[in-house]
Design an enzyme around this catalytic site. Sequence first.
Site, PDB file in Angstrom:
ATOM      1  N   SER A 144       0.851  -1.192   0.000  1.00 43.17           N
ATOM      2  CA  SER A 144       0.000   0.000   0.000  1.00 43.17           C
ATOM      3  C   SER A 144       0.882   1.235   0.000  1.00 43.17           C
ATOM      4  O   SER A 144       2.009   1.200   0.519  1.00 43.17           O
ATOM      5  CB  SER A 144      -0.892   0.019   1.243  1.00 43.17           C
ATOM      6  N   TYR A 156      -2.415   0.336  10.434  1.00 42.52           N
ATOM      7  CA  TYR A 156      -2.564  -0.263   9.105  1.00 42.52           C
ATOM      8  C   TYR A 156      -1.321   0.019   8.266  1.00 42.52           C
ATOM      9  O   TYR A 156      -0.770  -0.885   7.630  1.00 42.52           O
ATOM     10  CB  TYR A 156      -3.802   0.315   8.414  1.00 42.52           C
TER      11      TYR A 156
END
Length: 258
Positions: A144, A156
Amino acid sequence: MLEGKSAVITGAGSGVGRATALRFAEEGARVACADIRLEWVKETVRLIEEAGGAAVGLECDVSQEADVVSLVAAAVEQFGRLDIMFNNVGIPTPRLGALLEEHTVEDFDKLAAVNLRGVFLGCKHAVIQFKKQGGGGVILNTGSVAGLVGWGGTVYGATKGGVNQITRGVAIECAPHGIRCNAICPAGMPFTGFMAAGGMEASPDALQKIADSVGASHPLGKPITAEDCAEAAVFLVSDRASNITGALLPVDGGYVAR
């Protein structure tokens, strides 16, 4: 591009996983589609077979080593070997916009178990199989941009930073064995089912507002789609990328180039 190849895709029941499974099959790969939701992955298999491709659907919790071992074994039993492992499963921050201090230990453990441990296990058992059968292999991970820059969703982002680093480490460690390892690093993907997979629901109007906001943050002005990621994935696992390893490819509309 993938004629005769055997691939495993985790998180193939929706979003990037489903779009990539369809593209891999379209390019000639035989695809073992895995997801924790068996009913979702059965639909992916149906779509592939309807289009004339070959696929099998398997239930797998990537945070559990026994499940990952069984997944790789089932793919090899079904297709004779493993050529491509796409560790795609990921879950988002449990509450949209949650700050670091609002995360519980349980939140942290769940994010780390799925996003980081799941990729570790997928890489580990793909490498074991590749070395066992010989001839190299390809691993692709879903990282990501949140693992490349400060994005928000700190926990995250930390798990995705770990994914990115595993990718580079495996690439160097396994290069002598002809094993390549890369990652795609998407930016905001509100229409891929990623939020729903993490248990976050939004009305169509709310989702459109999120998409507009996300798109505006990308220099190209559009949110990222599952199909954008699937196209990047097809290239990176194909022989056209035979001299590319350790790459973290942003699929981000230019976000990290700023």
